[in-house]
Scaffold this motif. Structure first.
Motif, PDB file in Angstrom:
ATOM      1  N   ALA A  33       0.760  -1.127  -0.060  1.00  0.00           N
ATOM      2  CA  ALA A  33       0.014   0.014  -0.035  1.00  0.00           C
ATOM      3  C   ALA A  33       0.838   1.184  -0.172  1.00  0.00           C
ATOM      4  CB  ALA A  33      -0.875  -0.157   1.327  1.00  0.00           C
ATOM      5  N   THR A  34       0.385   2.237  -0.491  1.00  0.00           N
ATOM      6  CA  THR A  34       1.011   3.605  -0.848  1.00  0.00           C
ATOM      7  C   THR A  34       0.001   4.849  -0.485  1.00  0.00           C
ATOM      8  OG1 THR A  34       0.781   3.776  -3.130  1.00  0.00           O
ATOM      9  CG2 THR A  34       2.953   2.689  -2.109  1.00  0.00           C
ATOM     10  N   ALA A  35       0.671   5.860   0.049  1.00  0.00           N
ATOM     11  CA  ALA A  35      -0.092   6.861   0.150  1.00  0.00           C
ATOM     12  C   ALA A  35      -0.695   7.395  -1.070  1.00  0.00           C
ATOM     13  CB  ALA A  35       0.534   7.894   1.091  1.00  0.00           C
ATOM     14  N   ALA A  36      -1.759   8.261  -1.180  1.00  0.00           N
ATOM     15  CA  ALA A  36      -2.279   8.708  -2.258  1.00  0.00           C
ATOM     16  C   ALA A  36      -1.422   9.991  -2.824  1.00  0.00           C
ATOM     17  CB  ALA A  36      -3.738   9.514  -2.014  1.00  0.00           C
ATOM     18  N   GLY A  37      -0.879   9.923  -3.911  1.00  0.00           N
ATOM     19  CA  GLY A  37      -0.216  10.776  -4.441  1.00  0.00           C
ATOM     20  C   GLY A  37       1.449  10.717  -4.338  1.00  0.00           C
ATOM     21  N   ALA A  38       1.740   9.351  -3.692  1.00  0.00           N
ATOM     22  CA  ALA A  38       3.130   8.843  -3.627  1.00  0.00           C
ATOM     23  C   ALA A  38       3.591   8.224  -4.950  1.00  0.00           C
ATOM     24  CB  ALA A  38       3.314   8.042  -2.214  1.00  0.00           C
ATOM     25  N   PRO A  39       4.777   8.636  -5.448  1.00  0.00           N
ATOM     26  CA  PRO A  39       5.369   7.924  -6.693  1.00  0.00           C
ATOM     27  C   PRO A  39       5.881   6.789  -6.365  1.00  0.00           C
ATOM     28  CG  PRO A  39       6.778   9.441  -5.959  1.00  0.00           C
ATOM     29  CD  PRO A  39       5.661   9.626  -4.874  1.00  0.00           C
ATOM     30  N   GLY A 158       6.588  14.887  -6.517  1.00  0.00           N
ATOM     31  CA  GLY A 158       6.859  13.529  -6.404  1.00  0.00           C
ATOM     32  C   GLY A 158       7.274  13.085  -5.217  1.00  0.00           C
ATOM     33  N   HIS A 159       6.758  13.751  -4.190  1.00  0.00           N
ATOM     34  CA  HIS A 159       7.256  13.646  -2.990  1.00  0.00           C
ATOM     35  C   HIS A 159       5.907  13.098  -2.009  1.00  0.00           C
ATOM     36  CE1 HIS A 159      10.858  15.491  -3.784  1.00  0.00           C
ATOM     37  NE2 HIS A 159      10.268  16.703  -3.953  1.00  0.00           N
ATOM     38  N   GLU A 160       6.139  12.744  -0.725  1.00  0.00           N
ATOM     39  CA  GLU A 160       5.000  12.020   0.019  1.00  0.00           C
ATOM     40  C   GLU A 160       4.622  12.936   1.182  1.00  0.00           C
ATOM     41  OE1 GLU A 160       3.769   7.634   1.506  1.00  0.00           O
ATOM     42  OE2 GLU A 160       5.854   8.275   1.684  1.00  0.00           O
ATOM     43  N   LEU A 282      22.693   4.007  -3.007  1.00  0.00           N
ATOM     44  CA  LEU A 282      21.370   4.500  -2.371  1.00  0.00           C
ATOM     45  C   LEU A 282      20.603   5.147  -2.882  1.00  0.00           C
ATOM     46  CD1 LEU A 282      23.017   4.173   1.462  1.00  0.00           C
ATOM     47  CD2 LEU A 282      21.839   2.309   0.311  1.00  0.00           C
ATOM     48  N   ALA A 283      19.277   4.740  -3.196  1.00  0.00           N
ATOM     49  CA  ALA A 283      18.273   5.593  -3.472  1.00  0.00           C
ATOM     50  C   ALA A 283      17.578   6.448  -2.589  1.00  0.00           C
ATOM     51  CB  ALA A 283      17.560   5.063  -4.408  1.00  0.00           C
ATOM     52  N   ALA A 284      17.377   7.654  -2.752  1.00  0.00           N
ATOM     53  CA  ALA A 284      16.290   8.339  -1.662  1.00  0.00           C
ATOM     54  C   ALA A 284      15.004   8.354  -2.202  1.00  0.00           C
ATOM     55  CB  ALA A 284      16.782   9.785  -1.309  1.00  0.00           C
ATOM     56  N   VAL A 285      14.153   7.535  -1.354  1.00  0.00           N
ATOM     57  CA  VAL A 285      12.700   7.281  -1.718  1.00  0.00           C
ATOM     58  C   VAL A 285      11.895   7.636  -0.804  1.00  0.00           C
ATOM     59  CG1 VAL A 285      13.623   5.406  -3.659  1.00  0.00           C
ATOM     60  CG2 VAL A 285      12.823   4.961  -1.268  1.00  0.00           C
ATOM     61  N   THR A 286      10.344   7.666  -1.014  1.00  0.00           N
ATOM     62  CA  THR A 286       9.485   8.117  -0.024  1.00  0.00           C
ATOM     63  C   THR A 286       9.561   6.685   0.989  1.00  0.00           C
ATOM     64  OG1 THR A 286       7.781   7.089  -1.356  1.00  0.00           O
ATOM     65  CG2 THR A 286       8.108   9.321  -1.689  1.00  0.00           C
ATOM     66  N   ALA A 287       8.933   7.188   2.164  1.00  0.00           N
ATOM     67  CA  ALA A 287       8.744   6.212   3.191  1.00  0.00           C
ATOM     68  C   ALA A 287       7.618   4.902   2.493  1.00  0.00           C
ATOM     69  CB  ALA A 287       7.985   6.422   4.508  1.00  0.00           C
ATOM     70  N   SER A 288       6.622   5.369   1.831  1.00  0.00           N
ATOM     71  CA  SER A 288       5.785   4.274   1.151  1.00  0.00           C
ATOM     72  C   SER A 288       6.884   3.318   0.164  1.00  0.00           C
ATOM     73  CB  SER A 288       4.633   4.837   0.604  1.00  0.00           C
ATOM     74  OG  SER A 288       3.664   5.401   1.575  1.00  0.00           O
ATOM     75  N   ARG A 289       7.561   3.935  -0.491  1.00  0.00           N
ATOM     76  CA  ARG A 289       8.253   3.198  -1.617  1.00  0.00           C
ATOM     77  C   ARG A 289       9.112   2.344  -0.709  1.00  0.00           C
ATOM     78  NH1 ARG A 289       8.413   0.734  -6.418  1.00  0.00           N
ATOM     79  NH2 ARG A 289      10.693   0.729  -7.128  1.00  0.00           N
ATOM     80  N   LEU A 290       9.825   2.802   0.250  1.00  0.00           N
ATOM     81  CA  LEU A 290      10.777   2.036   1.082  1.00  0.00           C
ATOM     82  C   LEU A 290      10.171   0.760   1.532  1.00  0.00           C
ATOM     83  CD1 LEU A 290      13.720   2.134   2.220  1.00  0.00           C
ATOM     84  CD2 LEU A 290      12.726   3.037   4.292  1.00  0.00           C
ATOM     85  N   CYS A 291       8.939   0.966   1.793  1.00  0.00           N
ATOM     86  CA  CYS A 291       8.253  -0.207   2.371  1.00  0.00           C
ATOM     87  C   CYS A 291       7.320  -1.044   1.540  1.00  0.00           C
ATOM     88  CB  CYS A 291       7.151   0.368   3.654  1.00  0.00           C
ATOM     89  SG  CYS A 291       7.985   0.897   5.077  1.00  0.00           S
ATOM     90  N   SER A 292       7.306  -0.744   0.147  1.00  0.00           N
ATOM     91  CA  SER A 292       6.413  -1.443  -0.781  1.00  0.00           C
ATOM     92  C   SER A 292       7.114  -2.737  -1.172  1.00  0.00           C
ATOM     93  CB  SER A 292       6.541  -0.520  -2.020  1.00  0.00           C
ATOM     94  OG  SER A 292       7.958  -0.562  -2.492  1.00  0.00           O
TER      95      SER A 292
END
Length: 292
Positions: A33-39, A158-160, A282-292
């Motif tokens: 799951a990801t937040a609305a708008g999270a890439p 493109g952020h969360e 290391l890629a800097a990604v959103t928390a939702s992407r990190l947990c996908s």
């Protein structure tokens, strides 16, 4: 606004009590799951990050492992944050509190307290976007009241965007109804501005949520709480060099870094931090992407 949230970080015994209540996770696993708008940007090509000096530094606020078995680091071990020991299954209905992401994936999440000068916030977002990085901003609701345009600006870049309470007060000291009001007031701002309350809630003036705060976050609609395992203390304005050094001596795959908008030193440090992370694969990604 001067923030002294480190004064209320939990002791090892308190963390053990939180763990026993359920809901504190070392890592966020493989949730889709990801937040609305999270890439969902493509992850960087995996490569092992090189060792860069000794991470044993008094500059760092380490994460304290939960439980009585936690031992002090030896002189050759880093004093940097480490994952929590293996946790018991979550109690039914308990929100998940994520401390770090998977350690076997070349990604990190740079998370930001959303408050302060909007010009600094915009400069920080632009610096990240120029390097293909996605950030997670936990916004203070009163800041969004003053700067409503930044909610869409964050998502459009493109952020969360997530919830960091309405007024950034000591939520751990509040009554259940007061805590609920702080969470829902910010959630209402997010919903009105973006159509979503966001996936993540981070408690104010605390690294970890109490069981009471977790209950009120779940009541407000948040099943995921976002903690962190690396704190460079940029809110104390130590300067760009110190912020950069504190991050790069302790960061590892899966790290969730706690940073702050509204501080010039953080804005100045970000380009060099992102360049160094890329050099380590290391890629800097959103928390939702990190947990996908």
């Amino acid at each position: 606004m001067t923030v002294d949230r480190r004064s209320i970080l939990r002791t090892s015994a308190q963390l053990a009590a939180l763990t026993a209540a359920g809901g504190l996770l070392a890592g966020c696993g493989r949730e889709a799951a990801t937040a609305a708008g999270a890439p969902h940007p493509p992850a960087a090509s995996p490569s092992a990050p090189p060792t860069s000096g000794s991470p044993h530094s008094p500059d760092l606020i380490p994460h304290v492992p939960a439980g009585p078995a936690a031992a002090s680091p030896s002189p050759t071990e880093p004093a940097s944050p480490s994952p929590v020991a293996e946790q018991p299954p979550l109690a039914e209905g308990t929100p998940q509190e994520v401390v770090n992401g998977p350690r076997d994936r070349p990604q990190v999440a740079l998370t930001f307290h959303g408050q302060g000068d909007p010009a600094l916030a915009t400069a920080l977002l632009q610096a990240a976007e120029q390097r293909g990085a996605q950030l997670t901003v936990l916004a203070v609701g009163s800041w969004l009241d003053q700067q409503p345009q930044l909610a869409r600006r964050i998502l459009d870049g493109g952020h969360e965007l997530g919830n960091h309470t309405q007024n950034h007060l000591d939520i751990s000291a509040m009554s259940p109804d007061q805590a609920f009001a702080e969470i829902t007031a910010c959630a209402d701002r997010l919903k009105a501005l973006t159509g979503s309350i966001g996936r993540w809630f981070r408690p104010s003036e605390a690294q970890y949520a109490t069981s009471q705060v977790k209950e009120q976050a779940l009541r407000a609609g948040y099943e995921h709480l976002l903690s962190f395992d690396l704190d460079p203390r940029d809110y104390a304005d130590p300067g760009a060099d110190a912020v950069q050094r504190r991050i790069l001596t302790a960061v590892k795959p899966g790290s969730i870094v706690a940073l702050h908008m509204g501080h010039q030193g953080t804005v100045d440090a970000l380009p060099a931090v992102l360049d160094a992370l890329r050099e380590r694969g290391l890629a800097a990604v959103t928390a939702s992407r990190l947990c996908s």
